[in-house]
Scaffold this motif. Structure first.
Motif, PDB file in Angstrom:
ATOM      1  N   ARG A  25       0.752  -1.174  -0.103  1.00 58.07           N
ATOM      2  CA  ARG A  25       0.006   0.021  -0.002  1.00 58.07           C
ATOM      3  C   ARG A  25       0.884   1.261   0.038  1.00 58.07           C
ATOM      4  O   ARG A  25       0.537   2.122  -0.586  1.00 58.07           O
ATOM      5  N   GLU A  71       2.250   1.655  -3.594  1.00 57.62           N
ATOM      6  CA  GLU A  71       0.932   2.006  -4.259  1.00 57.62           C
ATOM      7  C   GLU A  71       1.004   3.454  -4.391  1.00 57.62           C
ATOM      8  O   GLU A  71       0.672   4.612  -5.127  1.00 57.62           O
ATOM      9  N   ALA A  72       0.805   3.893  -2.916  1.00 58.45           N
ATOM     10  CA  ALA A  72       0.697   5.532  -2.713  1.00 58.45           C
ATOM     11  C   ALA A  72       1.523   6.302  -3.387  1.00 58.45           C
ATOM     12  O   ALA A  72       1.617   7.291  -3.709  1.00 58.45           O
ATOM     13  N   ASP A 114       1.346   6.445  -7.086  1.00 60.09           N
ATOM     14  CA  ASP A 114       0.365   7.252  -7.575  1.00 60.09           C
ATOM     15  C   ASP A 114       0.719   8.595  -7.717  1.00 60.09           C
ATOM     16  O   ASP A 114       0.167   9.474  -8.346  1.00 60.09           O
ATOM     17  N   ARG A 115       1.680   8.965  -6.778  1.00 59.24           N
ATOM     18  CA  ARG A 115       2.284  10.469  -6.790  1.00 59.24           C
ATOM     19  C   ARG A 115       3.193  10.713  -7.769  1.00 59.24           C
ATOM     20  O   ARG A 115       3.940  11.509  -7.897  1.00 59.24           O
TER      21      ARG A 115
END
Length: 256
Positions: free
Chosen positions: A38, A41-42, A45-46
């Motif tokens: 997670r 993924e965060a 995403d940025r």
């Protein structure tokens, strides 16, 4: 540790080493694999890193960016395994070969530990270790000296001096990038000198490069496309790259 703090630490690690593994981070931070996934993924995403199978790597490499061996080893694992398996078919008992540094050449080394009477010259610490651990008494392994790079290659004048006295049947060369203009390249200037010496010492040059290497250009060229007798790559190679390599290389082998 709060999630933002952990993610900042992960990002620092990626930028410093070029890549990270989920399992290593989970152990280091004392959290589950899912928590690390997670976090990655965060960050992805940025636009701060790129997720890959089993971990993450840095974004937008430049011509001098050089990820470490561990970071590169988690990239394109299936493609590298297929390329190595096909390249192993080119090796026969009793010949003298060279394996340059790289994760694909390390995959090839694992498939050559049972070849009888083989002489292996390498500037790769991981490659030498693979043969050392196999313990086959009828194989001769020569590890050049030199200065260690982030990709665990030994480079510099000591390595070049040792290689220039040798005569080898085949060189299996791993590359950072390949393009029509620049040929086969590396992000490390001293490694380029060492690999050029390997090219000069070998009767035949076999380049091992997965499809992601096409269009990538390191700061220094090691050989022109025309110098390769064989290029072994995978089916992800773009049509344009396939056309150019077919034109310039004696043999293009595409592993499905």
């Amino acid at each position: 540790m709060l999630a933002p703090q952990r993610q900042a630490a992960i990002l620092d690690r990626v930028r410093a080493t070029g890549g990270v593994r989920v399992t290593d981070l989970a152990t280091e931070f004392g959290v589950s694999d899912m928590t690390i996934r997670r976090d990655l993924e965060a960050l992805a995403d940025r636009g701060l890193l790129a997720k890959v199978h089993g971990g993450a790597t840095s974004m937008q490499p430049g011509s001098t960016d050089e990820p470490g061996f561990a970071a590169k080893s988690i990239r394109q694992q299936a493609e590298k395994a297929g390329i190595a398996a096909r390249a192993a078919e080119l090796v026969t008992p009793g010949i003298a070969i060279a394996l340059s540094a790289g994760t694909t050449t390390a995959e090839l080394a694992r498939r050559l530990t049972d070849v009888a009477g083989l002489t292996v010259v390498t500037n790769s610490i991981p490659v030498a270790d693979i043969f050392y651990r196999s313990g086959r008494p009828d194989q001769t392994v020569v590890l050049t000296g030199g200065v260690r790079t982030p990709s665990d290659a030994l480079v510099g004048p000591v390595a070049v001096g040792a290689i220039r006295t040798l005569h080898l049947d085949v060189l299996f060369l791993g590359v950072h990038g390949m393009s029509e203009r620049a040929g086969f390249t590396t992000p490390n200037l001293m490694e380029a000198d060492t690999n050029r010496a390997l090219v000069g010492a070998a009767e035949r040059l076999v380049v091992l490069a997965d499809h992601t290497k096409w269009g990538t250009v390191g700061i220094s060229s090691m050989a022109a496309l025309e110098e390769a007798h064989t290029v072994v790559t995978d089916a992800g190679l773009p049509d344009a790259g396939q056309a150019i390599l077919t034109e310039h290389v004696a043999e293009l082998v595409i592993v499905s």
